[in-house]
Write a protein that holds these residues in place. Sequence first.
Motif, PDB file in Angstrom:
ATOM      1  N   SER A 296       0.811  -1.236   0.000  1.00  0.00           N
ATOM      2  CA  SER A 296       0.000   0.000   0.000  1.00  0.00           C
ATOM      3  C   SER A 296       0.838   1.277   0.000  1.00  0.00           C
ATOM      4  N   ILE A 297       2.130   1.186   0.381  1.00  0.00           N
ATOM      5  CA  ILE A 297       3.009   2.362   0.301  1.00  0.00           C
ATOM      6  C   ILE A 297       3.769   2.325  -1.027  1.00  0.00           C
ATOM      7  N   HIS A 298       4.337   1.151  -1.341  1.00  0.00           N
ATOM      8  CA  HIS A 298       5.139   1.014  -2.561  1.00  0.00           C
ATOM      9  C   HIS A 298       4.436   0.228  -3.654  1.00  0.00           C
ATOM     10  N   PHE A 299       3.454  -0.582  -3.278  1.00  0.00           N
ATOM     11  CA  PHE A 299       2.753  -1.386  -4.295  1.00  0.00           C
ATOM     12  C   PHE A 299       1.324  -1.624  -3.828  1.00  0.00           C
ATOM     13  N   LEU A 300       0.459  -1.895  -4.796  1.00  0.00           N
ATOM     14  CA  LEU A 300      -0.965  -2.089  -4.482  1.00  0.00           C
ATOM     15  C   LEU A 300      -1.182  -3.479  -3.873  1.00  0.00           C
ATOM     16  N   PRO A 301      -2.079  -3.580  -2.881  1.00  0.00           N
ATOM     17  CA  PRO A 301      -2.432  -4.910  -2.375  1.00  0.00           C
ATOM     18  C   PRO A 301      -2.920  -5.757  -3.566  1.00  0.00           C
ATOM     19  N   ASP A 302      -2.695  -7.052  -3.503  1.00  0.00           N
ATOM     20  CA  ASP A 302      -3.103  -7.983  -4.572  1.00  0.00           C
ATOM     21  C   ASP A 302      -2.239  -7.907  -5.831  1.00  0.00           C
ATOM     22  N   THR A 303      -1.120  -7.185  -5.769  1.00  0.00           N
ATOM     23  CA  THR A 303      -0.160  -7.253  -6.886  1.00  0.00           C
ATOM     24  C   THR A 303       0.352  -8.686  -6.966  1.00  0.00           C
ATOM     25  N   ASN A 304       0.483  -9.211  -8.184  1.00  0.00           N
ATOM     26  CA  ASN A 304       0.890 -10.623  -8.242  1.00  0.00           C
ATOM     27  C   ASN A 304       2.347 -10.802  -7.825  1.00  0.00           C
ATOM     28  N   ALA A 305       2.618 -12.000  -7.301  1.00  0.00           N
ATOM     29  CA  ALA A 305       3.886 -12.265  -6.613  1.00  0.00           C
ATOM     30  C   ALA A 305       5.089 -12.128  -7.546  1.00  0.00           C
ATOM     31  N   GLU A 306       4.886 -12.474  -8.823  1.00  0.00           N
ATOM     32  CA  GLU A 306       6.001 -12.396  -9.771  1.00  0.00           C
ATOM     33  C   GLU A 306       6.417 -10.931  -9.973  1.00  0.00           C
TER      34      GLU A 306
ATOM     35  N   ASN B 167      -4.113   2.275 -19.540  1.00  0.00           N
ATOM     36  CA  ASN B 167      -2.974   2.138 -20.448  1.00  0.00           C
ATOM     37  C   ASN B 167      -2.059   1.038 -19.904  1.00  0.00           C
ATOM     38  N   ALA B 168      -2.136  -0.130 -20.540  1.00  0.00           N
ATOM     39  CA  ALA B 168      -1.421  -1.309 -20.036  1.00  0.00           C
ATOM     40  C   ALA B 168       0.096  -1.107 -20.056  1.00  0.00           C
ATOM     41  N   ASP B 169       0.610  -0.345 -21.025  1.00  0.00           N
ATOM     42  CA  ASP B 169       2.064  -0.139 -21.088  1.00  0.00           C
ATOM     43  C   ASP B 169       2.550   0.711 -19.917  1.00  0.00           C
ATOM     44  N   LEU B 170       1.779   1.758 -19.597  1.00  0.00           N
ATOM     45  CA  LEU B 170       2.162   2.579 -18.435  1.00  0.00           C
ATOM     46  C   LEU B 170       2.058   1.750 -17.153  1.00  0.00           C
ATOM     47  N   GLU B 171       1.034   0.893 -17.068  1.00  0.00           N
ATOM     48  CA  GLU B 171       0.899   0.038 -15.883  1.00  0.00           C
ATOM     49  C   GLU B 171       2.124  -0.857 -15.730  1.00  0.00           C
ATOM     50  N   GLN B 172       2.630  -1.354 -16.856  1.00  0.00           N
ATOM     51  CA  GLN B 172       3.835  -2.195 -16.814  1.00  0.00           C
ATOM     52  C   GLN B 172       5.048  -1.409 -16.311  1.00  0.00           C
ATOM     53  N   THR B 173       5.131  -0.125 -16.724  1.00  0.00           N
ATOM     54  CA  THR B 173       6.261   0.704 -16.278  1.00  0.00           C
ATOM     55  C   THR B 173       6.247   0.842 -14.759  1.00  0.00           C
ATOM     56  N   TYR B 174       5.038   0.969 -14.188  1.00  0.00           N
ATOM     57  CA  TYR B 174       4.905   1.042 -12.726  1.00  0.00           C
ATOM     58  C   TYR B 174       5.246  -0.300 -12.069  1.00  0.00           C
ATOM     59  N   LEU B 175       4.730  -1.385 -12.656  1.00  0.00           N
ATOM     60  CA  LEU B 175       4.903  -2.712 -12.039  1.00  0.00           C
ATOM     61  C   LEU B 175       6.313  -3.249 -12.198  1.00  0.00           C
ATOM     62  N   ARG B 176       6.928  -2.958 -13.338  1.00  0.00           N
ATOM     63  CA  ARG B 176       8.181  -3.628 -13.707  1.00  0.00           C
ATOM     64  C   ARG B 176       9.257  -2.611 -14.063  1.00  0.00           C
ATOM     65  N   PRO B 177       9.748  -1.864 -13.087  1.00  0.00           N
ATOM     66  CA  PRO B 177      10.803  -0.900 -13.401  1.00  0.00           C
ATOM     67  C   PRO B 177      12.005  -1.603 -14.037  1.00  0.00           C
ATOM     68  N   GLN B 178      12.643  -0.925 -14.965  1.00  0.00           N
ATOM     69  CA  GLN B 178      13.784  -1.516 -15.695  1.00  0.00           C
ATOM     70  C   GLN B 178      15.064  -0.777 -15.311  1.00  0.00           C
TER      71      GLN B 178
ATOM     72  N   LEU C  31       7.941  15.498 -12.418  1.00  0.00           N
ATOM     73  CA  LEU C  31       9.301  15.792 -11.915  1.00  0.00           C
ATOM     74  C   LEU C  31       9.429  15.615 -10.416  1.00  0.00           C
ATOM     75  N   THR C  32       8.293  15.455  -9.716  1.00  0.00           N
ATOM     76  CA  THR C  32       8.373  15.425  -8.247  1.00  0.00           C
ATOM     77  C   THR C  32       7.709  14.204  -7.607  1.00  0.00           C
ATOM     78  N   TRP C  33       7.115  13.311  -8.396  1.00  0.00           N
ATOM     79  CA  TRP C  33       6.363  12.194  -7.809  1.00  0.00           C
ATOM     80  C   TRP C  33       7.279  11.034  -7.415  1.00  0.00           C
ATOM     81  N   GLY C  34       8.192  10.639  -8.341  1.00  0.00           N
ATOM     82  CA  GLY C  34       9.131   9.551  -8.035  1.00  0.00           C
ATOM     83  C   GLY C  34       8.750   8.240  -8.683  1.00  0.00           C
ATOM     84  N   ASP C  35       9.437   7.152  -8.224  1.00  0.00           N
ATOM     85  CA  ASP C  35       9.238   5.795  -8.742  1.00  0.00           C
ATOM     86  C   ASP C  35       9.721   5.629 -10.188  1.00  0.00           C
ATOM     87  N   ASP C  36      10.495   6.592 -10.689  1.00  0.00           N
ATOM     88  CA  ASP C  36      11.164   6.416 -11.978  1.00  0.00           C
ATOM     89  C   ASP C  36      12.558   5.872 -11.659  1.00  0.00           C
ATOM     90  N   TYR C  37      12.900   4.744 -12.218  1.00  0.00           N
ATOM     91  CA  TYR C  37      14.225   4.174 -11.917  1.00  0.00           C
ATOM     92  C   TYR C  37      15.182   4.506 -13.061  1.00  0.00           C
TER      93      TYR C  37
END
Length: 311
Positions: free
Chosen positions: A48-58, A176-187, A247-253
């Motif tokens: 709930s701080i860094h990821f949504l509840p029920d995010t899949n384990a992988e 937008n599934a691609d943006l969702e992936q960017t949040y879920l799977r930082p590269q 520029l101020t939200w974060g979570d961009d790796y």
Amino acid sequence: MPSEFDIIETYFAPLAGKEGVGLKDDAAHYCPSPSKKVVLSKDMLVESIHFLPDTNAEDLAWKALAVNISDLVAKGAKPKGYLLGLGLPAMPTIDWLKSFAHGLDCAQTVFKCQLFGGDTVRTNKDLTFSVTVIGEADVDAPLRSGAKAGDHIYVSGSLGGACYGLKSFRKEIAKNADLEQTYLRPQPRMDLISLISNYASASADISDGLVADIGHIVDASSVGAHLKAEDIPVNELINTPNLEEILTWGDDYEIVFTVDPSKEEEMLSYHDRHCSTPIHKIGLVKNDQGVTIVGKDETILSYSKSGFNHF
Ligand SMILES: Nc1ncnc2c1ncn2[C@@H]1O[C@H](COP(=O)(O)OP(=O)(O)O)[C@@H](O)[C@H]1O
Ligand SMILES: Cc1ncc(C[n+]2csc(CCOP(=O)(O)OP(=O)(O)O)c2C)c(N)n1
Ligand SMILES: [Mg+2]
């Protein structure tokens, strides 16, 4: 129902390197490669701080390791191993454990590191991960304090994808599934490790937001950053970007780094030959203080906060 020790033996031991001693001893034993510098970093992830509840384990396994690897990239270090702290509110299902271990296996293959050890505990409420990464660099890591007036400021990739990915999950924008992936799977930008270690005078990842993290660099270096808003790369999938938020939200790796102008041409040629992640020149280090963002018509943009802060 499996015990804590069954989880470790069945799901984590197969991921361990020899340093982990089969995950059967009190500590890992790590012998750094001769003449390398050891670089260590830790980041935690809390439900709930860094990821949504029920995010899949992988996806959780990937993100827990990826955000840590990003700090090693920022210091020009190659990943070697990691320690995994796992706080579980209840015994997970076998499916969850299999999926989590599979996610870790994929992530550690991509990031070229192995599990050295960790700890598994019960928490009262929230699923929690604490990962410590161990990396090695050829030379001393670029510090936050190494920027000099006259250096040019670069950032990798593009910004805002994670912020708008979470907005998509929360139905605040059109899905937008691609943006969702960017949040879920930082590269994390593994391909930039050598460039950073060879050419950056200072660097950091921008997990707390570009303004905050270039701010950390210039504060530590007793200089100022001047950024040109229109040169900052915004994720092209975002329809109506709010620049202040991006520029101020974060979570961009992504990595922000400074380069001495005398090394810039060589750095760009090295980048062309060895790296796939784009880099963009976004500003200049000057002999003043803080972060100044210049918008269209030379107007100075001012924001109410610089970045993410837990409290
Ligand atoms: N609880 C803590 N104990 C010791 N050091 C900490 C703690 N929290 C943060 N730090 C240190 O503070 C520095 C900045 O941390 P942080 O802002 O989290 O960096 P980053 O955004 O790169 O993860 C790092 O050197 C980190 O190791
Ligand atoms: C469910 C959810 N809500 C909000 C956020 C926003 N968020 C949480 S932590 C964070 C910044 C990075 O986390 P931090 O723990 O500060 O990592 P560090 O900078 O130490 O690497 C952001 C933007 C998110 N990622 N997920
Ligand atoms: Mg941190």
